[in-house]
Design a protein around this motif. Structure first.
Motif, PDB file in Angstrom:
ATOM      1  N   GLY A 111       0.781  -1.210  -0.006  1.00  0.00           N
ATOM      2  CA  GLY A 111      -0.033  -0.051   0.080  1.00  0.00           C
ATOM      3  C   GLY A 111       0.726   1.226   0.038  1.00  0.00           C
ATOM      4  O   GLY A 111       1.855   1.307   0.511  1.00  0.00           O
ATOM      5  N   ALA A 112       0.491   2.320  -0.572  1.00  0.00           N
ATOM      6  CA  ALA A 112       1.104   3.526  -0.734  1.00  0.00           C
ATOM      7  C   ALA A 112       0.151   4.546  -0.752  1.00  0.00           C
ATOM      8  O   ALA A 112      -0.833   4.686  -1.375  1.00  0.00           O
ATOM      9  N   LEU A 113       0.454   5.723   0.131  1.00  0.00           N
ATOM     10  CA  LEU A 113      -0.517   6.845   0.398  1.00  0.00           C
ATOM     11  C   LEU A 113      -0.928   7.561  -0.994  1.00  0.00           C
ATOM     12  O   LEU A 113      -1.675   8.216  -1.298  1.00  0.00           O
ATOM     13  N   SER A 114       0.076   7.570  -2.075  1.00  0.00           N
ATOM     14  CA  SER A 114       0.115   7.942  -3.343  1.00  0.00           C
ATOM     15  C   SER A 114      -1.118   7.677  -4.015  1.00  0.00           C
ATOM     16  O   SER A 114      -1.629   8.102  -5.086  1.00  0.00           O
ATOM     17  N   SER A 115      -1.443   6.265  -3.914  1.00  0.00           N
ATOM     18  CA  SER A 115      -2.234   5.458  -4.809  1.00  0.00           C
ATOM     19  C   SER A 115      -3.767   6.149  -4.392  1.00  0.00           C
ATOM     20  O   SER A 115      -4.760   6.112  -5.220  1.00  0.00           O
ATOM     21  N   ARG A 116      -3.779   6.903  -3.288  1.00  0.00           N
ATOM     22  CA  ARG A 116      -5.213   7.428  -2.875  1.00  0.00           C
ATOM     23  C   ARG A 116      -5.441   8.647  -3.665  1.00  0.00           C
ATOM     24  O   ARG A 116      -6.651   9.359  -3.366  1.00  0.00           O
ATOM     25  N   TYR A 117      -4.498   9.382  -4.236  1.00  0.00           N
ATOM     26  CA  TYR A 117      -4.694  10.789  -5.008  1.00  0.00           C
ATOM     27  C   TYR A 117      -4.785  10.593  -6.617  1.00  0.00           C
ATOM     28  O   TYR A 117      -3.977   9.510  -7.015  1.00  0.00           O
ATOM     29  N   SER A 118      -5.457  11.245  -7.197  1.00  0.00           N
ATOM     30  CA  SER A 118      -5.505  11.109  -8.521  1.00  0.00           C
ATOM     31  C   SER A 118      -5.706  12.559  -9.423  1.00  0.00           C
ATOM     32  O   SER A 118      -5.988  13.410  -8.607  1.00  0.00           O
ATOM     33  N   MET A 120      -4.329  23.337  -7.909  1.00  0.00           N
ATOM     34  CA  MET A 120      -4.648  22.424  -7.025  1.00  0.00           C
ATOM     35  C   MET A 120      -6.032  21.702  -7.525  1.00  0.00           C
ATOM     36  O   MET A 120      -6.496  20.995  -6.791  1.00  0.00           O
ATOM     37  N   ASP A 121      -6.573  22.501  -8.581  1.00  0.00           N
ATOM     38  CA  ASP A 121      -8.047  22.247  -8.745  1.00  0.00           C
ATOM     39  C   ASP A 121      -8.207  20.809  -9.371  1.00  0.00           C
ATOM     40  O   ASP A 121      -9.275  20.230  -9.376  1.00  0.00           O
ATOM     41  N   LYS A 122      -7.246  20.357 -10.158  1.00  0.00           N
ATOM     42  CA  LYS A 122      -7.265  19.242 -10.706  1.00  0.00           C
ATOM     43  C   LYS A 122      -7.112  17.854  -9.823  1.00  0.00           C
ATOM     44  O   LYS A 122      -7.342  16.718 -10.401  1.00  0.00           O
ATOM     45  N   ILE A 123      -6.784  18.106  -8.343  1.00  0.00           N
ATOM     46  CA  ILE A 123      -6.447  16.948  -7.568  1.00  0.00           C
ATOM     47  C   ILE A 123      -7.602  16.322  -7.073  1.00  0.00           C
ATOM     48  O   ILE A 123      -8.766  17.283  -6.733  1.00  0.00           O
ATOM     49  N   ILE A 124      -7.872  15.021  -7.378  1.00  0.00           N
ATOM     50  CA  ILE A 124      -8.825  14.341  -6.768  1.00  0.00           C
ATOM     51  C   ILE A 124      -8.620  13.628  -5.483  1.00  0.00           C
ATOM     52  O   ILE A 124      -7.753  12.979  -5.463  1.00  0.00           O
ATOM     53  N   TRP A 125      -8.859  14.264  -4.329  1.00  0.00           N
ATOM     54  CA  TRP A 125      -8.605  13.932  -2.968  1.00  0.00           C
ATOM     55  C   TRP A 125      -9.094  12.447  -2.359  1.00  0.00           C
ATOM     56  O   TRP A 125     -10.079  12.271  -2.924  1.00  0.00           O
ATOM     57  N   PRO A 126      -8.393  12.226  -1.479  1.00  0.00           N
ATOM     58  CA  PRO A 126      -8.985  10.810  -0.943  1.00  0.00           C
ATOM     59  C   PRO A 126     -10.457  10.942  -0.431  1.00  0.00           C
ATOM     60  O   PRO A 126     -10.813  12.128   0.132  1.00  0.00           O
ATOM     61  N   THR A 132       5.356  17.600  -7.676  1.00  0.00           N
ATOM     62  CA  THR A 132       4.609  16.507  -8.370  1.00  0.00           C
ATOM     63  C   THR A 132       3.371  16.152  -8.279  1.00  0.00           C
ATOM     64  O   THR A 132       2.996  15.827  -7.140  1.00  0.00           O
ATOM     65  N   LEU A 133       2.356  16.471  -9.123  1.00  0.00           N
ATOM     66  CA  LEU A 133       1.022  16.241  -8.910  1.00  0.00           C
ATOM     67  C   LEU A 133       0.306  14.979  -9.422  1.00  0.00           C
ATOM     68  O   LEU A 133       1.146  14.510 -10.275  1.00  0.00           O
ATOM     69  N   PRO A 134      -0.490  14.287  -8.733  1.00  0.00           N
ATOM     70  CA  PRO A 134      -1.182  14.970  -7.773  1.00  0.00           C
ATOM     71  C   PRO A 134      -0.730  14.924  -6.198  1.00  0.00           C
ATOM     72  O   PRO A 134      -0.933  15.604  -5.232  1.00  0.00           O
ATOM     73  N   TYR A 135       0.811  14.147  -6.112  1.00  0.00           N
ATOM     74  CA  TYR A 135       1.186  14.089  -4.682  1.00  0.00           C
ATOM     75  C   TYR A 135       2.562  13.624  -4.824  1.00  0.00           C
ATOM     76  O   TYR A 135       2.990  12.757  -5.732  1.00  0.00           O
ATOM     77  N   HIS A 181       8.695  13.390  -1.103  1.00  0.00           N
ATOM     78  CA  HIS A 181       8.952  14.334  -0.043  1.00  0.00           C
ATOM     79  C   HIS A 181       7.624  14.108   1.091  1.00  0.00           C
ATOM     80  O   HIS A 181       7.881  14.247   2.415  1.00  0.00           O
ATOM     81  N   ASN A 182       6.582  13.503   0.818  1.00  0.00           N
ATOM     82  CA  ASN A 182       5.532  13.766   1.860  1.00  0.00           C
ATOM     83  C   ASN A 182       5.271  12.628   2.679  1.00  0.00           C
ATOM     84  O   ASN A 182       4.908  12.520   3.684  1.00  0.00           O
ATOM     85  N   ASP A 183       5.691  11.237   2.202  1.00  0.00           N
ATOM     86  CA  ASP A 183       5.495  10.011   2.878  1.00  0.00           C
ATOM     87  C   ASP A 183       6.242  10.231   4.325  1.00  0.00           C
ATOM     88  O   ASP A 183       5.473   9.696   5.189  1.00  0.00           O
TER      89      ASP A 183
END
Length: 824
Positions: A179-186, A201-207, A231-234, A238-240
């Motif tokens: 599992g990866a946190l990045s897989s929840r963003y699109s 940021m408007d094109k990000i589909i959040w969890p 790097t969009l969306p996530y 850096h963030n993990d």
């Protein structure tokens, strides 16, 4: 629901009250049968996990041999690719030797990461040997590439089957997806603006809340400057570290009010909500569960030869991070994949089969207890000869105090219902109505409450009251009358009654509380053991009350039940979009979203009590099976065929009783040729019906069990039980030339009823009326021997015997009594 299948009363013998009770019993019977036949024979798996981990990953860490440490992770398997060997299993190869590939010992594989230029393996590999170039800051050895390895791949960006296929192209022997946190963003790719700049940021589909994260499990405000969207969306690199892990870098854990104490994953997802006052992003506890990796329907192109042949398993985010940490810290990490061990054959189906056969046999035998009791008394009187007042009045004063005499205490009465053809028709009407009411109105809680109350009554009457009474007699404790209530159906209440029913209803209340308090209470030993005891007592009580006195009525009832079961299991989906029987039996069917119920098992609408079977069944959990679940058998599949087994037991007992009173020894002989003896021994040729029908029931239930395993779906057990049991009775009756007598109602049963209950046998053999039977006292006491001696000698007198036999159109004892099985 009225579950009073037996009225054990301590009231005076009142003919008027008896007729009213029988009318109530007729309605009660229809309701009870409608309930107990709801359940079908099926194998129903229940577990507390939405997706059960079915594989194990053994991780071996070694810096320098022989130093070696090991730990095991649980993983879920994929629906594509091959399966790893089961731990501890050994199979034989085609040449007769041990097959190493299936010997239960998996190959140790070197753990490797994905190529740096293709971290998610969503793109075709540029080279079949392009792996991570560095390891602990050192260049990878070229020889290392030739060693069998397993690849660790993050989730996200493409399908699981695509990742496994590309890993196999790189030479991997297996693949672990974590599992990866990045897989929840699109990203929303439907927008016109395709600019992927960090400020857009408007094109990000959040969890999604509750599905991907739950703020009630833990939340924190992360400063805006700490989060990167380069790097969009996530930006996972850096963030993990800031949003997950057990280290001090986990900013979400540091800024949470409870340090993510209630967050199992110890990781957070950004909800997309921003606190403008503090310029911070809201981060909430991420769900991190196992799930089943399904195949990709679009993966294979037409006429394509692509396929995945290596094993693929999934581990959670937390487990994946542990693997990465160990891979970074150790120079040599090897992994072995196994399928979790399960017994090849679980003994639970065999145990529940034996339980059902035993309960049906015992309940049928107990239903003929009045005949057996009278037979014992007559045999005792026959052995003692003429009554001797001095011997019979020899009862000690202590015995007189231990148990109330017949003059001091009203006799216990048990009303019975003899079924006729109208009851059989009423069965299908009431059972269908009850089934549809449960199907549409979902009043499963009400059914559980009424069932618990009825079973508590049965437990006290069938099991606890006799046990306590025997214990009191053994310890010479007087069974005093505590209350004498001049109310119909109550009468005298003794100390034994109070002890038995207070105990039984206490068990019932505890069982009921557990049924409503736990998501899957059948996993608790006390719950399923008490449920089986409840079911056994209910079956015994049912067959004591409800009786068949002719094969004609039995045929009508069983044939109707046969088609009723088939219709509501197999045909009802054509009219109701799903099987009514299976939907009701499982309290509305399984949860629509198992993963949701793993997260929120207390959801009253979608999860709570959904999928839990109704309690009118026997249940035995699967033994030594990590997947849990239980084998179930509905009580209707015991009591409906049990009516026929009870008829056979009563018919055999009546023949023995009349044989003894006609001068025989009470054994069931035969006066006909039995060529079947060379096939079935004495089973079909012993002169009785009870044992052959029990064997037929066992065979039919075994066939139903085999059908469940072969077809992998629930089966209506009556589909197999009715032909076996009814066919056995009809065949033996035809073979013994007794079928005509059995069809209209055996004369020996009417004669035995007349002897036991003092009833005048009806000359009308075409109908069977509901009558109230007052059985013999349950105590086999010496106090009653004088009366029984007189009864035996009266009935053995040639004039009296001829009067009884002639009134029933039976052959007298001076004729060939083997025609009705009087003598052996």
């Amino acid at each position: 629901m009225t579950v009073r299948m037996k009225e054990s009363m301590l009231s005076r013998n009142s003919p008027a009250s008896g007729s009213r009770q029988i009318n109530n019993k007729m309605l009660s019977f229809s309701m009870v049968v409608g309930r107990v036949t709801l359940m079908v024979f099926l194998i129903f798996s229940t577990c507390c996990h939405g997706f059960m981990p079915t594989a194990e990953v053994d991780v071996f860490l070694s810096d320098a041999p022989p130093t070696l440490s090991k730990y095991t992770l649980l993983a879920s398997q994929a629906s594509f690719g091959s399966y790893p060997p089961m731990r501890g299993s050994r199979r034989r190869s085609n040449d007769g030797g041990d097959d190493d590939a299936n010997s239960g010992h998996s190959e140790l594989l070197l753990l490797k990461m994905t190529p740096e230029d293709n971290p998610t393996l969503c793109s075709p590999p540029s080279s079949t040997r392009t792996l991570s170039a560095t390891r602990n800051g050192k260049a990878s050895n070229s020889n290392e590439k030739e060693e069998p390895f397993i690849m660790l791949v993050p989730r996200g960006d493409c399908t699981f089957e695509t990742k496994a296929y590309h890993a196999e192209q790189l030479g991997a022997k297996a693949v672990i997806v974590y599992g990866a946190l990045s897989s929840r963003y699109s990203l929303n790719t439907t927008t016109d603006d395709q600019d992927n700049s960090a400020n857009d940021m408007d094109k990000i589909i959040w969890p999604i809340a509750l599905q991907d994260y739950d703020c009630d499990k833990g939340s924190a405000l992360i400063p805006e400057g700490a989060i990167s969207f380069d790097t969009l969306p996530y930006d996972s690199k850096h963030n993990d570290p800031l949003l997950s892990g057990e280290t001090s870098q986990n900013m979400c854990r540091q800024k949470s009010s409870d340090s993510l104490k209630n967050c199992p994953s110890k990781a957070c997802l950004l909800s997309g909500r921003k606190d403008e006052s503090s310029s911070s992003w809201e981060a909430c506890c991420a769900w991190d569960l196992h799930f089943w990796m399904t195949a990709d329907d679009t993966f294979l192109e037409p006429n394509s030869t692509k396929s995945v042949s290596i094993p693929a398993v999934y581990v959670t985010l937390r487990e994946g991070q542990n693997l990465i940490r160990d891979w970074t810290a150790n120079s040599n990490v090897r992994v072995a994949l196994y399928e979790r061990w399960r017994p090849f054959y679980n003994p639970s189906p065999a145990l529940i089969w034996m339980l059902a056969v035993a309960v049906a046999a015992v309940a049928a035998h107990v239903s003929a207890s009045d005949y057996h009791s009278r037979l014992r008394h007559v045999l005792r009187a026959k052995e003692r000869g003429l009554p001797n007042d001095d011997d019979d009045d020899n009862t000690s004063q202590q015995d007189q105090q231990r148990r109330p005499s017949q003059q001091q205490r009203p006799q216990r009465q048990e009303e019975t219902l003899e079924l006729n053809a109208w009851h059989a028709v009423g069965f299908v009407v009431m059972a269908s109505t009850s089934l549809l009411v449960l199907f549409y109105f979902k009043i499963y809680g009400f059914v559980k409450v009424m069932y618990a109350l009825g079973c508590s009554k049965a437990l006290g009457s069938i099991l606890l009251s006799p046990l306590i009474e025997r214990a009191m007699n053994y310890w010479k404790i007087p069974n005093r009358v505590l209350w004498d209530i001049e109310v119909e159906d109550i009468g005298e209440i003794t100390f034994c009654d109070v002890m038995a029913y207070v105990t039984s209803y206490s068990f019932g209340v505890v069982w009921l509380v557990m049924a409503f308090s736990y998501y899957h209470p059948e996993t608790i030993t006390f719950f399923w053991v008490m449920q089986d005891i409840f079911g056994a007592c209910m079956c015994i009580m049912f067959l004591q009350v409800v009786k068949l006195n002719s094969i004609r009525v039995a045929t009508i009832l069983l044939v109707i039940a046969f088609f009723y079961d088939i219709f509501f299991v197999f045909i009802s989906p054509l009219f109701f979009s799903k099987s009514v029987m299976l939907d009701v039996a499982t309290s509305g069917g399984p949860p629509p979203n198992p993963e949701w119920c793993e997260k929120y098992p207390d959801d009253p609408v979608n999860c709570q009590q959904r999928g839990n079977p109704l309690p009118m069944l026997f249940t035995i959990p699967r033994i030594a099976d990590y997947q849990g679940g239980a084998n179930l058998l509905g009580l209707g599949d015991v009591v409906v065929p049990g009516l026929l087994i009870s008829f056979a037991a009563r018919f055999d007992a009546a023949k023995k009783l009349l044989g003894v009173m006609g001068g025989g020894n009470g054994s069931l002989g035969r006066s006909y040729a039995c060529p079947e003896q060379k096939y079935c021994g004495s089973t079909c040729c012993n002169g009785g019906y009870y044992f052959p029908v029990v064997v037929a029931y066992a065979i039919g239930l075994l066939m139903a069990n085999a059908a469940v395993n072969l077809m992998e779906m629930g089966q209506p057990a009556l589909l197999y039980l009715v032909p076996c049991c009814l066919g056995m009775v009809l065949f033996i009756g035809w073979r013994r030339r007794e079928l005509s007598d059995l069809w209209d109602g055996p004369r020996v049963i009417r004669a035995a009823d007349s002897i036991c209950y003092g009833e005048q046998a009806s000359s009308d053999t075409s109908t069977t009326n509901s009558t109230m039977h007052v059985p013999l006292p349950q105590h086999d006491d010496d106090d009653d021997d004088k009366k029984n001696n007189e009864t035996y000698h009266d009935l053995s007198n040639s004039n009296n015997q001829e009067n009884i036999v002639d009134s029933l159109a039976l052959p007298s004892a001076t004729e060939d009594d083997s025609k009705i099985g009087w003598r052996g």
